[in-house]
Design a protein around this motif. Sequence first.
Motif, PDB file in Angstrom:
ATOM      1  N   GLY A 245       0.773  -1.229   0.000  1.00 28.41           N
ATOM      2  CA  GLY A 245       0.000   0.000   0.000  1.00 28.41           C
ATOM      3  C   GLY A 245       0.802   1.275   0.000  1.00 28.41           C
ATOM      4  O   GLY A 245       0.237   2.363   0.229  1.00 28.41           O
ATOM      5  N   LYS A 246       2.095   1.179  -0.282  1.00 29.00           N
ATOM      6  CA  LYS A 246       2.897   2.385  -0.322  1.00 29.00           C
ATOM      7  C   LYS A 246       2.517   3.233  -1.538  1.00 29.00           C
ATOM      8  O   LYS A 246       2.225   2.720  -2.608  1.00 29.00           O
ATOM      9  N   THR A 247       2.519   4.535  -1.334  1.00 36.35           N
ATOM     10  CA  THR A 247       2.111   5.444  -2.392  1.00 36.35           C
ATOM     11  C   THR A 247       3.276   5.728  -3.336  1.00 36.35           C
ATOM     12  O   THR A 247       4.424   5.363  -3.081  1.00 36.35           O
ATOM     13  N   ARG A 248       2.928   6.410  -4.424  1.00 41.10           N
ATOM     14  CA  ARG A 248       3.964   6.838  -5.372  1.00 41.10           C
ATOM     15  C   ARG A 248       5.018   7.671  -4.663  1.00 41.10           C
ATOM     16  O   ARG A 248       6.213   7.502  -4.886  1.00 41.10           O
ATOM     17  N   ASP A 249       4.602   8.591  -3.791  1.00 40.29           N
ATOM     18  CA  ASP A 249       5.562   9.445  -3.088  1.00 40.29           C
ATOM     19  C   ASP A 249       6.454   8.626  -2.168  1.00 40.29           C
ATOM     20  O   ASP A 249       7.646   8.929  -2.017  1.00 40.29           O
ATOM     21  N   ASP A 250       5.887   7.590  -1.526  1.00 42.23           N
ATOM     22  CA  ASP A 250       6.705   6.719  -0.675  1.00 42.23           C
ATOM     23  C   ASP A 250       7.798   6.037  -1.490  1.00 42.23           C
ATOM     24  O   ASP A 250       8.954   5.932  -1.054  1.00 42.23           O
ATOM     25  N   ILE A 251       7.425   5.538  -2.670  1.00 48.54           N
ATOM     26  CA  ILE A 251       8.386   4.837  -3.525  1.00 48.54           C
ATOM     27  C   ILE A 251       9.451   5.804  -4.037  1.00 48.54           C
ATOM     28  O   ILE A 251      10.645   5.479  -4.049  1.00 48.54           O
ATOM     29  N   ILE A 252       9.044   7.003  -4.440  1.00 51.13           N
ATOM     30  CA  ILE A 252      10.015   8.001  -4.897  1.00 51.13           C
ATOM     31  C   ILE A 252      10.978   8.359  -3.771  1.00 51.13           C
ATOM     32  O   ILE A 252      12.194   8.471  -3.981  1.00 51.13           O
ATOM     33  N   ARG A 253      10.444   8.518  -2.562  1.00 41.55           N
ATOM     34  CA  ARG A 253      11.292   8.873  -1.434  1.00 41.55           C
ATOM     35  C   ARG A 253      12.314   7.779  -1.151  1.00 41.55           C
ATOM     36  O   ARG A 253      13.500   8.050  -0.941  1.00 41.55           O
ATOM     37  N   ALA A 254      11.864   6.527  -1.171  1.00 39.84           N
ATOM     38  CA  ALA A 254      12.786   5.414  -0.894  1.00 39.84           C
ATOM     39  C   ALA A 254      13.856   5.304  -1.969  1.00 39.84           C
ATOM     40  O   ALA A 254      15.055   5.154  -1.675  1.00 39.84           O
ATOM     41  N   ALA A 255      13.440   5.372  -3.224  1.00 41.22           N
ATOM     42  CA  ALA A 255      14.405   5.249  -4.316  1.00 41.22           C
ATOM     43  C   ALA A 255      15.381   6.416  -4.331  1.00 41.22           C
ATOM     44  O   ALA A 255      16.584   6.233  -4.586  1.00 41.22           O
ATOM     45  N   SER A 256      14.901   7.620  -4.053  1.00 39.17           N
ATOM     46  CA  SER A 256      15.779   8.791  -4.038  1.00 39.17           C
ATOM     47  C   SER A 256      16.805   8.690  -2.926  1.00 39.17           C
ATOM     48  O   SER A 256      17.983   9.032  -3.117  1.00 39.17           O
ATOM     49  N   LYS A 257      16.386   8.207  -1.765  1.00 38.44           N
ATOM     50  CA  LYS A 257      17.327   8.069  -0.655  1.00 38.44           C
ATOM     51  C   LYS A 257      18.405   7.046  -0.980  1.00 38.44           C
ATOM     52  O   LYS A 257      19.588   7.250  -0.687  1.00 38.44           O
ATOM     53  N   LEU A 258      18.008   5.934  -1.579  1.00 37.62           N
ATOM     54  CA  LEU A 258      18.998   4.917  -1.950  1.00 37.62           C
ATOM     55  C   LEU A 258      19.972   5.463  -2.989  1.00 37.62           C
ATOM     56  O   LEU A 258      21.188   5.302  -2.870  1.00 37.62           O
ATOM     57  N   CYS A 270      19.585  11.542  -9.804  1.00 37.42           N
ATOM     58  CA  CYS A 270      18.745  10.592  -9.058  1.00 37.42           C
ATOM     59  C   CYS A 270      17.319  11.110  -8.947  1.00 37.42           C
ATOM     60  O   CYS A 270      16.353  10.402  -9.265  1.00 37.42           O
ATOM     61  N   PHE A 271      17.197  12.325  -8.495  1.00 38.89           N
ATOM     62  CA  PHE A 271      15.874  12.886  -8.256  1.00 38.89           C
ATOM     63  C   PHE A 271      15.095  13.019  -9.557  1.00 38.89           C
ATOM     64  O   PHE A 271      13.904  12.706  -9.626  1.00 38.89           O
ATOM     65  N   GLY A 272      15.772  13.474 -10.622  1.00 37.99           N
ATOM     66  CA  GLY A 272      15.093  13.691 -11.890  1.00 37.99           C
ATOM     67  C   GLY A 272      14.601  12.414 -12.532  1.00 37.99           C
ATOM     68  O   GLY A 272      13.435  12.320 -12.945  1.00 37.99           O
ATOM     69  N   ILE A 273      15.462  11.407 -12.631  1.00 42.39           N
ATOM     70  CA  ILE A 273      15.078  10.179 -13.326  1.00 42.39           C
ATOM     71  C   ILE A 273      14.008   9.423 -12.558  1.00 42.39           C
ATOM     72  O   ILE A 273      13.088   8.847 -13.138  1.00 42.39           O
ATOM     73  N   ILE A 274      14.107   9.444 -11.223  1.00 42.66           N
ATOM     74  CA  ILE A 274      13.121   8.718 -10.419  1.00 42.66           C
ATOM     75  C   ILE A 274      11.758   9.378 -10.525  1.00 42.66           C
ATOM     76  O   ILE A 274      10.729   8.708 -10.697  1.00 42.66           O
ATOM     77  N   HIS A 275      11.709  10.701 -10.451  1.00 43.37           N
ATOM     78  CA  HIS A 275      10.429  11.399 -10.593  1.00 43.37           C
ATOM     79  C   HIS A 275       9.847  11.191 -11.980  1.00 43.37           C
ATOM     80  O   HIS A 275       8.634  11.036 -12.137  1.00 43.37           O
ATOM     81  N   LEU A 276      10.688  11.175 -12.988  1.00 43.78           N
ATOM     82  CA  LEU A 276      10.208  11.037 -14.356  1.00 43.78           C
ATOM     83  C   LEU A 276       9.646   9.647 -14.623  1.00 43.78           C
ATOM     84  O   LEU A 276       8.659   9.469 -15.326  1.00 43.78           O
ATOM     85  N   MET A 277      10.282   8.617 -14.038  1.00 46.30           N
ATOM     86  CA  MET A 277       9.899   7.239 -14.318  1.00 46.30           C
ATOM     87  C   MET A 277       8.841   6.682 -13.369  1.00 46.30           C
ATOM     88  O   MET A 277       8.172   5.702 -13.682  1.00 46.30           O
ATOM     89  N   ALA A 278       8.714   7.269 -12.185  1.00 40.25           N
ATOM     90  CA  ALA A 278       7.935   6.636 -11.118  1.00 40.25           C
ATOM     91  C   ALA A 278       6.487   6.369 -11.501  1.00 40.25           C
ATOM     92  O   ALA A 278       5.964   5.274 -11.275  1.00 40.25           O
ATOM     93  N   ASP A 279       5.811   7.345 -12.080  1.00 38.36           N
ATOM     94  CA  ASP A 279       4.392   7.177 -12.406  1.00 38.36           C
ATOM     95  C   ASP A 279       4.179   5.963 -13.310  1.00 38.36           C
ATOM     96  O   ASP A 279       3.298   5.135 -13.070  1.00 38.36           O
ATOM     97  N   GLU A 280       4.970   5.890 -14.372  1.00 35.50           N
ATOM     98  CA  GLU A 280       4.809   4.813 -15.341  1.00 35.50           C
ATOM     99  C   GLU A 280       5.113   3.452 -14.730  1.00 35.50           C
ATOM    100  O   GLU A 280       4.344   2.496 -14.883  1.00 35.50           O
ATOM    101  N   VAL A 281       6.247   3.361 -14.018  1.00 32.43           N
ATOM    102  CA  VAL A 281       6.659   2.071 -13.460  1.00 32.43           C
ATOM    103  C   VAL A 281       5.652   1.584 -12.425  1.00 32.43           C
ATOM    104  O   VAL A 281       5.249   0.416 -12.424  1.00 32.43           O
ATOM    105  N   VAL A 282       5.221   2.464 -11.534  1.00 33.48           N
ATOM    106  CA  VAL A 282       4.260   2.071 -10.500  1.00 33.48           C
ATOM    107  C   VAL A 282       2.938   1.658 -11.131  1.00 33.48           C
ATOM    108  O   VAL A 282       2.323   0.663 -10.738  1.00 33.48           O
ATOM    109  N   TYR A 283       2.492   2.403 -12.133  1.00 35.24           N
ATOM    110  CA  TYR A 283       1.232   2.066 -12.811  1.00 35.24           C
ATOM    111  C   TYR A 283       1.301   0.669 -13.406  1.00 35.24           C
ATOM    112  O   TYR A 283       0.376  -0.139 -13.240  1.00 35.24           O
ATOM    113  N   VAL A 284       2.391   0.373 -14.111  1.00 35.94           N
ATOM    114  CA  VAL A 284       2.522  -0.935 -14.752  1.00 35.94           C
ATOM    115  C   VAL A 284       2.599  -2.040 -13.710  1.00 35.94           C
ATOM    116  O   VAL A 284       1.936  -3.082 -13.835  1.00 35.94           O
TER     117      VAL A 284
END
Length: 804
Positions: A245-258, A270-284
Amino acid sequence: MLIRSSGRPGNSKSFQFESRFGRECRSRCSDDVVSDAGTKIIRSVKKNATMGSMFWISQSSFWSWLVCRRRCKTPWGKVSWITLLAILAVAAGSPVSSGNSPVDEDDRSLHSRSVVKEPSIATASEDEALRIINIDTKYDWGEPIGDMEFSPTTEEEKKKIEKFDPSKLNYTALRIEIDTQLQEVNKRTAKLLGNYRLPKFLSSVESMFDFDLLVKEIETSIMSSVSCNACKAGVGLLQHYVETGKTRDDIIRAASKLCTSLKIETPRVCFGIIHLMADEVVYVVQKLILTPDEICGFVIGDVCGIPYNPYHEWRVAFPPVAKPPVRPPKPPQEGQPTIKVLHLSDTHFDPDYAEGSNADCGEPLCCRRTSGHAPSLDKAAGLWGDYRKCDTPLRTINSMLENIAYLHPDIDYIIWTGDLPPHDVWNQTRESNLHILEETVQQLVNHFPYTPIFPALGNHESAPVNSFPPPFVGGDYGVGWLYEELNRHWLRWLPADTSPTVLKGGFYSVLVSPGFRIISLNMNYCNNKNWWLLLNSTDPAQELQWFIYELQGAELRGEKVHVLGHIPPGHHDCLKVWSHNYYTIINRFHETITGQFFGHTHMDEFELFFKINTSEAIGVAYLGPAVTSYAGGNPAYRIYTIQGEFEGSDRLVVDHETWIMNLDEANRYGTPRWYRLYSAKRAYNMHSLLPVEWDYLVHRMAQDDALFRQYYRYYWKNSPVKEECDKECKKRLLCDLKSGRSNDRKVTCAKVKERVEAQERTDWKNWIFSGITVTWSGDTKHDRFNLPVWELISELWHLLPYEH
């Protein structure tokens, strides 16, 4: 590596590691050394280690492999959605307990069935298309191609993959540690907040960490079991975030920190590519009911082992029209009318290129205003471009187009095979990519206002990169915004009746002249980095079925066809199932298709197609060199001489020339010089450019190192910074030339590999016999060994490497 125990076996801290791969990597950077380095530890200690210690051992194996890749100086690849998975995979290395629940097979079947669609013709309604070509399930689906089993390339790789079980990863524990112990990232400045400090489980390997090399391996498709296992771990962790149940923002935050904590890239990348890709990857991922094994096998290919999935195995249907009798190919004759064709590919125009900026900035794209000032003269971007991770400045593109217009005023038409935007994929928007499209079209119109241009779509034109959802994906995720602009610009050169298919899927068919047709395919529907295909890979946009319809019509009308595209069908970036269907189409219509032209690799090369289950070459695809100098090549373009319009013309390629600019010379003296690097017929002493002649060239290169070195120089476009190529590199490149279908190298490459290895054995034998002749000439016994010469020869013979 050596492993010494200084305490209890069950304690992961008790194992100390000492590397002995450094010298081996520096002296022999072969594929085997690189791919095997990270697994030698596991093989030697797994039977003695407890589950509690296996996490630390497998992580250390992984980092040792990365160190080996660094010492072999493997360059960084293009960033894409896989970066997100790679980042998440860092933490997923601990086989402690299962954090996943099993997937219900009935649910998976129901979901898979819901996305499968029947093939149809793109240019007509469903009923009309089916009536036109009279498709029915009783008709032949085409011959199977070779071995249709999906399995790792070698037994050794298979064993390495089987040792890794993503179902045993404790994703819950990993998620908690990522969420609570890694640093936060400032959303405005993309910088770390607080003191830099890694969690305990990663601190022990921080000094060895170099995760971008793993991303490079996945991006370039030169992959091993390490890439496969990392993909599975990353996908599993991402699925865990979604399932809990983690949200898109949760996933972006975790990936950005890593990404930022582990210094995988600079914080802004890091911040740019993760924000750009997150919506599509999470949706799929939310829509999928697939295991990490199935996802990574589908994306990575044979090396990962592709689990059987009937909904990702499909075959196109052929009309019930018998294949005409095959005519023996006739080489072009002297004196026949010809036309001249320009091939441009992979321009990667960078409007923000800045001379003197930092060309070694540590990001995926440098030499830009945002790269900062060069810290030293040797790291400064050149006036006309740079061999490092830098794209093409405007002055270089203008220089090239001006020289083409001056040196080749008799060009009949231009083929333009895509990839227009630069490699700043973390910083792109739809608007910025459309601006590049607008400017690049205008550059061509300014220099060639009356020359027909036939374009094809590259994988970089979309934002985010590689994102080309099939037509059934609409709304905000759809790609109609790009197709509409392409249609508007392409109508400068194409007739209005191409618009329906361009708007639907970015492909078209056009009659160039009586008896001659060009078909441009959207190869992003075979791109394994296009994650949307995981939802449904069955002939996206019905492109291949439409392709068959166009070819069948051309065959009945007696037309010859040239095919354009971006990603070559035999490249590892093309999905195996799509590539094999394309290969079947080539086999059926190889007398109609007399030319194929692609780009994408940036190199000067080609791919061969063979009659199924035979060694008879029936087709060749020409891969045009890139205009960009990104990662090492000189700027280049290609000129084809093609049979013109006359009775019985097959529109065959008569010859081709590669023209380059010596970038090093241009930057040194301030003035660019464009010149012809080589002519294929003259350089390789070919009678013609028929497929059989190209096949013969490959086998000649397998046995002639001097000829191969000549090819390798042209492959790199005469670059002064080209990489060294050892025997393993030679096998891989020759294998690429034989592989018109992807992910089937154990079949397509067997013979050429045998020839290269036979040449290696011959070299050894000649060296040894030469040594014996000199040492024991005129003598019947060797004083030291007291053996007859021929007995000694016999003993040495049995020590020579050979095929078992």
